[in-house]
Scaffold this active site. Sequence first.
Site, mmCIF file in Angstrom:
data_model
loop_
_atom_site.group_PDB
_atom_site.id
_atom_site.type_symbol
_atom_site.label_atom_id
_atom_site.label_comp_id
_atom_site.label_asym_id
_atom_site.label_seq_id
_atom_site.Cartn_x
_atom_site.Cartn_y
_atom_site.Cartn_z
ATOM 1 N N ASP A 1 4.700 43.872 -76.525
ATOM 2 C CA ASP A 1 5.970 44.075 -77.231
ATOM 3 C C ASP A 1 7.077 43.227 -76.624
ATOM 4 O O ASP A 1 7.820 42.537 -77.327
ATOM 5 C CB ASP A 1 6.380 45.549 -77.192
ATOM 6 N N GLY B 1 6.898 52.313 -84.451
ATOM 7 C CA GLY B 1 5.866 51.317 -84.146
ATOM 8 C C GLY B 1 6.348 49.886 -84.303
ATOM 9 O O GLY B 1 5.550 48.962 -84.283
ATOM 10 N N HIS C 1 -3.712 47.899 -79.162
ATOM 11 C CA HIS C 1 -4.141 48.628 -77.958
ATOM 12 C C HIS C 1 -5.057 47.802 -77.061
ATOM 13 O O HIS C 1 -5.796 48.367 -76.261
ATOM 14 C CB HIS C 1 -4.843 49.949 -78.317
ATOM 15 N N GLU D 1 9.928 50.395 -68.629
ATOM 16 C CA GLU D 1 9.227 51.359 -69.484
ATOM 17 C C GLU D 1 8.198 52.154 -68.667
ATOM 18 O O GLU D 1 8.041 53.355 -68.857
ATOM 19 C CB GLU D 1 8.562 50.614 -70.649
HETATM 20 C C1 GLA Z 1 2.789 50.034 -77.856
HETATM 21 C C2 GLA Z 1 2.823 49.376 -76.475
HETATM 22 C C3 GLA Z 1 2.137 48.007 -76.482
HETATM 23 C C4 GLA Z 1 0.772 48.055 -77.148
HETATM 24 C C5 GLA Z 1 0.847 48.807 -78.481
HETATM 25 C C6 GLA Z 1 -0.505 48.997 -79.088
HETATM 26 O O1 GLA Z 1 3.596 49.333 -78.747
HETATM 27 O O2 GLA Z 1 4.138 49.236 -76.030
HETATM 28 O O3 GLA Z 1 2.055 47.501 -75.177
HETATM 29 O O4 GLA Z 1 -0.178 48.613 -76.296
HETATM 30 O O5 GLA Z 1 1.454 50.075 -78.360
HETATM 31 O O6 GLA Z 1 -1.094 47.788 -79.416
#
Ligand code: GLA
Length: 375
Positions: free
Chosen positions: A162, A114, A25, A150
């Site tokens: 990501d 996740g 985050h 997104e």
């Molecule tokens: C999701 C978001 C990322 C990042 C994570 C937390 O995967 O897509 O950009 O903020 O949560 O680290």
Amino acid sequence: MNMNPKKKYDVIIESPGRINLIGEHVDYSGGHVLPAAIDKKITLSFTKNNTKTCTVYSENFKNHFDIKLDNLKRSDVEWHNYIIGVIFHINVLKPDTIKGFDCTIHSNLPLGSGVSSSAALECGVAKGLNELFDIGLTDLEIITVSKDAEHTFVGTKCGIMDQFAVVKGSKNHLLLLNCETLDHQLIPADFGDYRIILLNTNVSHNLATSEYNVRRDECNTALEAINKKYPQYTLLAQVTPEIIQEFKNILPQKIFNRALYITKENRRTLYAVECLKNKDIKGFGEWLYKSHRGLTSLFEVSCDELDFLVDFTHGLNYVVGARMMGGGFGGCTINIIHKDSCDEFINSISPAYLEKFNINLTPITVAISNGVSKI
Ligand code: GLA
């Protein structure tokens, strides 16, 4: 469209999921993250169809949908929007380059866990269309159109981690990424006798998208207040935890906690990388535990299932570190386990989780792989 498996496709793309060792985050606040691409992936097979319509078939969902290129609009079905959004944003950047195509998608990435099946899908579509129509997008443009899709079509105001990991991942390496400058270093993923095991809670609480965006707003609120005294900071992760402490009695408690978490987590990533470079796996694992505590108590993006799994590892001498991974409110924990005890670990934690929540736990062993590629 052609759904015959023997048909030769024009372009086939493999697009991996990602893990994140630490730095959770913090990407949207310009912090440091430590993700990697993994061997679980989405395969996308593209063929030109010489029409103005794109037909996308999901082998997992066993259904397809059409996209009219001259009338791009949001769908009510979430996974469609990842694809429509990428087409939309490529059109903004390189108008009229995308023509009609058929695409078949197969995934062995668990959804909503996740491991970023969403970024894998977006980047896989962007990379595939780039190859199919010879659009000439750079890696950074593939990353950016995927992230923008997104934001605007799906509605999650995600950071860049990501998509960056999915595109730039490198076999057996972690990616130390500075999300402010996008400078990145490859760090050998050398955990000695330890292995990475993900534990999928198989829950995905529906707070994930709404609370995600709330956290972003809370970080912005903190930065705005800090800027009244320190206007030089443009991103929250630039601020030190010491400066945040000056605002303890000024910021509302919740906003203070969020800001403190971000600044501490950003530091933790850098400390953890030092441990890894010095082959101090136990020290590395301690930073993961600290990260989890921050995510639970200060940033409040964990949930009972994730906390149970991390708490269970305390006192197991073959586990050096564990924490929730990704956006939170469900999904996976990431665990660093001694190679000789992986089976013992899974055999003890799975029944305990089942008994507590009446949900089956899914252990996932991951290898660190290359980013999105044409095969
Ligand atoms: C999701 C978001 C990322 C990042 C994570 C937390 O995967 O897509 O950009 O903020 O949560 O680290």
